[in-house]
Design an enzyme around this catalytic site. Structure first.
Site, PDB file in Angstrom:
ATOM      1  N   LYS A 110       0.833  -1.202   0.000  1.00 46.16           N
ATOM      2  CA  LYS A 110       0.000   0.000   0.000  1.00 46.16           C
ATOM      3  C   LYS A 110       0.871   1.257   0.000  1.00 46.16           C
ATOM      4  O   LYS A 110       0.658   2.165  -0.808  1.00 46.16           O
ATOM      5  CB  LYS A 110      -0.901  -0.023   1.240  1.00 46.16           C
TER       6      LYS A 110
ATOM      7  N   ARG B  35      -3.297   3.154   8.532  1.00 48.15           N
ATOM      8  CA  ARG B  35      -3.623   1.969   7.746  1.00 48.15           C
ATOM      9  C   ARG B  35      -2.467   0.976   7.736  1.00 48.15           C
ATOM     10  O   ARG B  35      -1.312   1.357   7.643  1.00 48.15           O
ATOM     11  CB  ARG B  35      -3.902   2.388   6.290  1.00 48.15           C
TER      12      ARG B  35
ATOM     13  N   GLY C  27      -8.159  -6.973   4.251  1.00 50.07           N
ATOM     14  CA  GLY C  27      -9.047  -7.106   5.394  1.00 50.07           C
ATOM     15  C   GLY C  27      -8.466  -7.895   6.567  1.00 50.07           C
ATOM     16  O   GLY C  27      -9.150  -8.125   7.549  1.00 50.07           O
TER      17      GLY C  27
ATOM     18  N   MET D 202      -5.765  -7.106   8.438  1.00 53.41           N
ATOM     19  CA  MET D 202      -5.233  -6.299   9.526  1.00 53.41           C
ATOM     20  C   MET D 202      -6.083  -5.044   9.686  1.00 53.41           C
ATOM     21  O   MET D 202      -7.032  -4.839   8.958  1.00 53.41           O
ATOM     22  CB  MET D 202      -3.775  -5.970   9.256  1.00 53.41           C
TER      23      MET D 202
ATOM     24  N   ARG E 276      -3.401  -1.639  -6.396  1.00 53.05           N
ATOM     25  CA  ARG E 276      -2.577  -2.854  -6.324  1.00 53.05           C
ATOM     26  C   ARG E 276      -2.931  -3.740  -7.503  1.00 53.05           C
ATOM     27  O   ARG E 276      -4.008  -3.605  -8.084  1.00 53.05           O
ATOM     28  CB  ARG E 276      -2.797  -3.585  -4.998  1.00 53.05           C
TER      29      ARG E 276
ATOM     30  N   HIS F 132      -4.545 -42.632  -3.144  1.00 57.74           N
ATOM     31  CA  HIS F 132      -4.977 -43.292  -4.381  1.00 57.74           C
ATOM     32  C   HIS F 132      -6.138 -42.545  -5.023  1.00 57.74           C
ATOM     33  O   HIS F 132      -6.142 -42.263  -6.222  1.00 57.74           O
ATOM     34  CB  HIS F 132      -5.381 -44.738  -4.063  1.00 57.74           C
TER      35      HIS F 132
ATOM     36  N   ARG G  95       5.533 -49.065 -17.531  1.00 55.00           N
ATOM     37  CA  ARG G  95       6.057 -49.634 -16.289  1.00 55.00           C
ATOM     38  C   ARG G  95       5.530 -51.053 -16.099  1.00 55.00           C
ATOM     39  O   ARG G  95       4.332 -51.293 -16.231  1.00 55.00           O
ATOM     40  CB  ARG G  95       5.624 -48.777 -15.095  1.00 55.00           C
TER      41      ARG G  95
ATOM     42  N   SER H  99      13.484 -42.615 -14.691  1.00 54.52           N
ATOM     43  CA  SER H  99      12.309 -41.785 -14.503  1.00 54.52           C
ATOM     44  C   SER H  99      12.067 -41.711 -13.006  1.00 54.52           C
ATOM     45  O   SER H  99      11.910 -42.738 -12.342  1.00 54.52           O
ATOM     46  CB  SER H  99      11.106 -42.398 -15.218  1.00 54.52           C
TER      47      SER H  99
ATOM     48  N   ASN I  14       6.572 -40.091  -6.121  1.00 55.32           N
ATOM     49  CA  ASN I  14       5.601 -40.437  -5.069  1.00 55.32           C
ATOM     50  C   ASN I  14       6.251 -41.411  -4.092  1.00 55.32           C
ATOM     51  O   ASN I  14       6.265 -41.175  -2.883  1.00 55.32           O
ATOM     52  CB  ASN I  14       4.347 -41.080  -5.670  1.00 55.32           C
ATOM     53  N   ASP I  15       6.812 -42.492  -4.636  1.00 53.84           N
ATOM     54  CA  ASP I  15       7.478 -43.444  -3.753  1.00 53.84           C
ATOM     55  C   ASP I  15       8.776 -42.882  -3.199  1.00 53.84           C
ATOM     56  O   ASP I  15       9.126 -43.146  -2.057  1.00 53.84           O
ATOM     57  CB  ASP I  15       7.745 -44.760  -4.492  1.00 53.84           C
TER      58      ASP I  15
ATOM     59  N   CYS J  11       7.982 -38.927 -13.297  1.00 57.47           N
ATOM     60  CA  CYS J  11       6.610 -39.340 -13.576  1.00 57.47           C
ATOM     61  C   CYS J  11       5.745 -39.363 -12.320  1.00 57.47           C
ATOM     62  O   CYS J  11       4.618 -39.805 -12.336  1.00 57.47           O
ATOM     63  CB  CYS J  11       6.581 -40.696 -14.269  1.00 57.47           C
TER      64      CYS J  11
ATOM     65  N   TYR K 221      12.482 -34.305 -19.415  1.00 60.00           N
ATOM     66  CA  TYR K 221      11.037 -34.107 -19.514  1.00 60.00           C
ATOM     67  C   TYR K 221      10.370 -34.276 -18.158  1.00 60.00           C
ATOM     68  O   TYR K 221      10.948 -34.834 -17.227  1.00 60.00           O
ATOM     69  CB  TYR K 221      10.420 -35.095 -20.520  1.00 60.00           C
TER      70      TYR K 221
END
Ligand code: ADP
Ligand code: MG
Ligand code: MG
Length: 903
Positions: free
Chosen positions: A28, A99, A108, A110, A350, A470, A646, A792, A796-797, A859, A879
């Site tokens: 601001k 302000r 809004g 603060m 802003r 999952h 896979r 690759s 996740n694992d 992947c 990739y």
């Protein structure tokens, strides 16, 4: 006095700061300075820096010694510029606002105090000199109320607490016989001020401060204090704003939109923040002060409809200012303004917050208008926002008047309405009877066995499991709306009921889930398919009739020009592959083969229950043909693009029946005893299947499975090549931690491949490589790469094993980790760069050390997460691969990565 500059003046010729100083002056303050600098009408004021906030919290809520003199000098500057004096009892007195303003806007969150400088004397002068007694007392009444609430901490502390000011105000309205406070006459407002002050005395034990400068300091302290209020802390956590940035304080001369009918106050966007469409939109209210517009006491007027008639000169000036601001900031501006006796004052500007739709449209339009470059458009759009353009949506109308009955993790973006079903089989049966059935599958969690039921559902709601469970991963890849980990719903499978917000819903009842927000609604909220998919995939819309698609298309083609990373999709079927190509996939980075086994589960179960290799081989024979057909379909759909497949990954236990009745049926079919089936199922059970007999460990114990899969892949490739379609299979071994594991599988694969190719007389260009998803694989990647042609990253694992956190179980405590700021982000959504990312770097370096040209990809779900995509670009992957619907996000993020890296 030291050189520390804590106070920056703005207004007229003497503005110290500028728009680039947001870290120091807050958004601001920096923008007020910038507006003053470019000659826009800004009431004079000064900004106390965020450094003071930091100092304040580091020093027991004390200010630096130099501050007082600097504030006094700046206050004198305001007085001089505005030609008014604080506390003046002879002429119209200066009033100021105090302000808050952090580096990133926290709308809004603060506190702000208006009309500082009023007391029993100055109010009389204000009344006399403005010629409007009601106006003066209205300001005073508001001031005491706001100051009491914000500075003297008289806010209600809980829901049942009353606000003493509201109670008094209500009583006064009753006594005066009026409905709204703007109808209260001056005499009543005078009484109210006295009563308000008495309430302050009773509650705080102190007199209301009369001295204007003391009031100013009270305001400053309250604003700094509000940085650590609960709302602000929660907002920062949600938006990733560090707690140590601090807020600045802006003290600014008041201008009055409440001084009669030629006065007004308003808020506006220089372009529509919902759609991005060009043209000013906004609201204004005659005879009102700032907060009234948002508070909704009266119905505001719409700038775009009526301002040109109602306030012609202001409109003329305001549209000019809006244009100046857009040309200056080169972005949509969200502004606050006040009109005091026909004169326009700008109070804030802003960069506007906006939807993904507005982001894309405005950025593309601005490039076409010559306002910004394509690079700027690319880097400005939060890549994740693109998902909004692809998902079916709940229309704003449809949501009107509804409140969510529960809220979970917004795991799969999209909006879905359907009838509740708890059992996947039953869902499928319902759908088979009626393909237009709309189903929401409601489960504690989902497993690969539920795939068929998930496939036919419009949306999936689970009561446990996190953002990478999952249900989330698979549901999202299928393009379903998914809300998971929603522990506010209580599911009773037996009674076939789900309870939420104290109400019970039965099987067949309608609910709606919003995967964008995680909200669950009762009943049917209407959805519409996205325009982009209608053009690209279902072809039910022509590009020329689809303005959102046109913008999307332009943005994507710019992104493709800049990015270095290739993008691939995780896709298991020809249908998914086609959708992936429509959304820009250059290959498939992960084809999971589990579903192929589920589709022919009987044969596979026979193989699992076989006693000896011969029987196993026999049982696998029919599967070979099915798998080959599936691979052919994928190869044809991908038309020469590389396809990574896979080999079987999940533990066998997931494929066998667990219910006595089903086991009996299977036993009958196979001509063996039901005890034998039950025993085998029991033998396969594991305490920790995630670390169990899965991945390449299956192929090592049952090499005939690997051989069958490799043969199916190679035969499919040969067949499709003979049709004249090029094929690049990349056969991927899951979960090795050890070079010897990979080598074992590689030799089985190559042996099968060589046999097929020799018989066919063609050798497609194929590769054998591996997933990297165990820390040990990263550490020994040099040895693995001696044989593996590509890596690759299965992040996740790799996250599960790297962090030692089971993604199926972390839902119970992860929120506590966010609350305590132990984790800044969900490691299953956005890559843990410091830990898992380091493992990846090791693997990349070691892999390249023995095989310099090794092909590298990712992947895991992270392949579609913008921050993770940027990281992949940085560490030199070739990739990223993600769910089809996340491809546009990956393309944009990859372009951003390249531009930001100066490539
Ligand atoms: P928020 O960040 O919550 O919008 P602001 O500090 O912007 O808080 O102020 C709240 C309201 O008061 C806004 O509508 C703003 O325009 C108005 N306001 C703030 N300062 C002044 C001023 N000096 N003169 C007139 N109105 C003001
Ligand atoms: Mg504001
Ligand atoms: Mg894995």
């Amino acid at each position: 006095m030291s050189d520390n500059k804590y106070v920056y003046f703005f207004g007229g010729e003497n503005t110290d700061g500028n728009g680039s100083m947001k870290p120091l002056l807050g958004g601001k303050g920096a923008n007020l300075a910038e507006m003053a600098r470019i000659g826009l009408p800004v009431p004079a004021g000064f900004t106390i820096t965020t450094e003071v906030c930091t100092y304040f919290y580091a020093n027991g809520q004390q200010y630096p010694a130099e501050l007082k003199a600097q504030v006094d000098a700046a206050m004198a500057g305001i007085e001089k510029t505005m030609g008014k004096k604080l506390g003046d009892t002879d002429a119209l007195p200066l009033l100021v606002s105090c302000r808050s303003g952090a580096r990133d806007s926290m709308p809004g969150m603060m506190d702000t105090v208006l009309n500082i400088g009023l007391n029993d004397k100055t109010v009389e002068v204000l009344a006399k000199k403005s010629g409007d007694e009601r106006f003066a007392w209205d300001c005073y009444r508001r001031f005491v109320q706001m100051y009491g609430r914000v500075v003297l901490d008289m806010k209600p502390k809980c829901k049942t607490d009353h606000c003493p000011f509201e109670d008094l105000l209500d009583a006064k309205k009753k006594k005066a016989g009026v409905e709204v406070d703007s109808d209260l006459k001056a005499e009543y407002l005078k009484e109210l001020v006295v009563e308000f002050k008495a309430a302050v005395k009773t509650q705080t034990g102190q007199d209301f401060p009369d001295d204007p400068m003391e009031q100013v300091w009270g305001g400053i302290g309250a604003v700094f204090g509000s940085w650590m209020n609960d709302r602000a802390i929660v907002y920062r956590r949600m938006n990733g704003i560090p707690h140590d940035w601090g807020t600045a304080v802006n003290v600014q001369a008041m201008v009055f939109g409440n001084m009669g009918e030629t006065c007004a106050t308003g808020v506006a966007f220089t372009r529509d923040g919902a759609t991005g469409k060009k043209g000013i939109v906004g609201d204004y209210l005659f005879n009102a002060q700032g907060e009234d517009v948002v508070a909704g006491i009266r119905m505001p007027h719409r700038i775009e409809y009526t301002m040109a008639q109602e306030l012609p000169h202001v409109w003329e000036e305001f549209s000019k200012v809006a244009m100046i601001l857009e040309n200056h900031y080169k972005d949509i501006q969200d502004v606050e303004f006040t009109i005091e006796n026909d004169k326009l004052w700008m109070l804030q500007t802003r960069n506007a917050k906006r939807t993904g739709f507005a982001h894309v449209r405005s950025a593309v339009d601005m490039v076409n208008e010559g306002l910004i470059t394509p690079e700027k458009a690319i880097t400005r759009i939060p890549a994740n926002d693109l998902t909004q353009l692809l998902q079916p949506v709940f229309s704003g109308e449809g949501l009107k008047g509804r409140t969510p009955i529960a809220k979970g993790i917004n795991a799969g973006p999209g909006a879905a309405t359907g009838q509740i079903y708890f059992q996947p089989d039953e869902a499928e049966a319902v759908w088979q009877k009626d393909n237009s059935a709309k189903i929401i599958l409601v489960r504690h969690e989902t497993t690969p066995e539920d795939l068929r039921g998930m496939k036919v559902s419009a949306g999936i709601l689970t009561s446990s499991g996190g953002a990478a469970s999952h249900a989330a991963l698979v549901g999202r890849q299928m393009g379903k709306a998914v809300v998971c980990g929603c522990d506010q719903v209580k599911i009773n499978y037996k009674a076939e009921t789900v309870t939420a917000a104290g109400k019970e819903y039965k099987k067949g009842d309608w609910i709606s889930i919003d995967g964008f927000s995680g909200c669950v609604y009762e009943g049917q909220v209407p959805t519409a398919p996205s325009e982009v998919l209608q053009v690209l995939f279902s072809k039910t819309l022509k590009p020329q009739d689809a303005p959102i698609y046109q913008c999307f298309h332009q943005l994507m083609s710019w992104s493709d020009r800049y990015r270095k990373l290739a993008v691939r999709a995780n896709a298991d079927t020809p249908g998914e592959a086609e959708q992936a190509i429509a959304l820009g996939a250059q290959g498939i980075g992960l084809t999971r083969t589990e579903h192929m086994f589920f589709d022919h589960i009987e044969d596979f179960r026979a193989m699992i229950l076989a006693d000896n290799v011969e029987d196993r081989k026999k049982a696998l024979e029919p599967l070979l043909k099915y798998q080959q057909d599936d691979f052919e379909g994928v190869f044809r759909a991908m038309a020469g693009r590389p396809v990574t497949i896979r080999l079987l990954d999940p533990p066998l236990h997931e494929f066998v029946p667990h219910e006595a009745k089903e086991q009996e049926a299977l036993a009958k079919k196979l001509g063996i005893t039901k005890e034998k089936v039950a025993q085998r199922v029991k033998d396969l059970a594991e305490f920790n299947p995630m670390l169990g007999h899965r991945g390449c460990r299956l192929g090592i114990v049952y090499p005939e499975i690997t051989r069958m899969q490799a043969t199916a892949i190679c035969q499919a490739a040969v067949k499709v090549m003979k049709e004249g379609i090029d094929c690049h299979p990349e056969i991927m071994v899951p979960l090795p931690g050890n070079a010897a594991e990979f080598k074992h599988q590689e030799s089985v694969i190559r042996e099968a491949a060589t046999k097929v190719f020799r018989e066919a007389g063609i050798t497609p260009d194929y590769m054998v490589g591996t997933m990297i998803e165990l820390p040990r694989a990263c550490i020994t990647a040099d040895k693995i790469a001696e044989n593996a042609e590509f890596f690759s990253f299965g992040t996740n694992d790799l996250t599960q094993t790297g962090l030692g956190i089971s993604r199926d179980d972390y839902g119970t405590y992860i929120n506590e980790y966010f609350e305590l700021d132990i984790f800044a982000a969900d490691p299953f959504q956005t890559l843990d760069q410091e830990g898992v990312g380091e493992l990846m770097k090791i693997a990349v370096a070691k892999g390249k050390s023995t095989r310099p040209g090794i092909k590298l990809g990712i992947c895991g779900e992270h392949g579609g997460d913008p921050a993770s995509v940027k990281f992949c670009n940085k560490i030199g992957l070739d990739y990223v691969s993600c769910s089809p619907l996340r491809l546009p996000v990956a393309r944009l993020a990859a372009a951003q990565a390249a531009i930001e890296a100066g490539e």
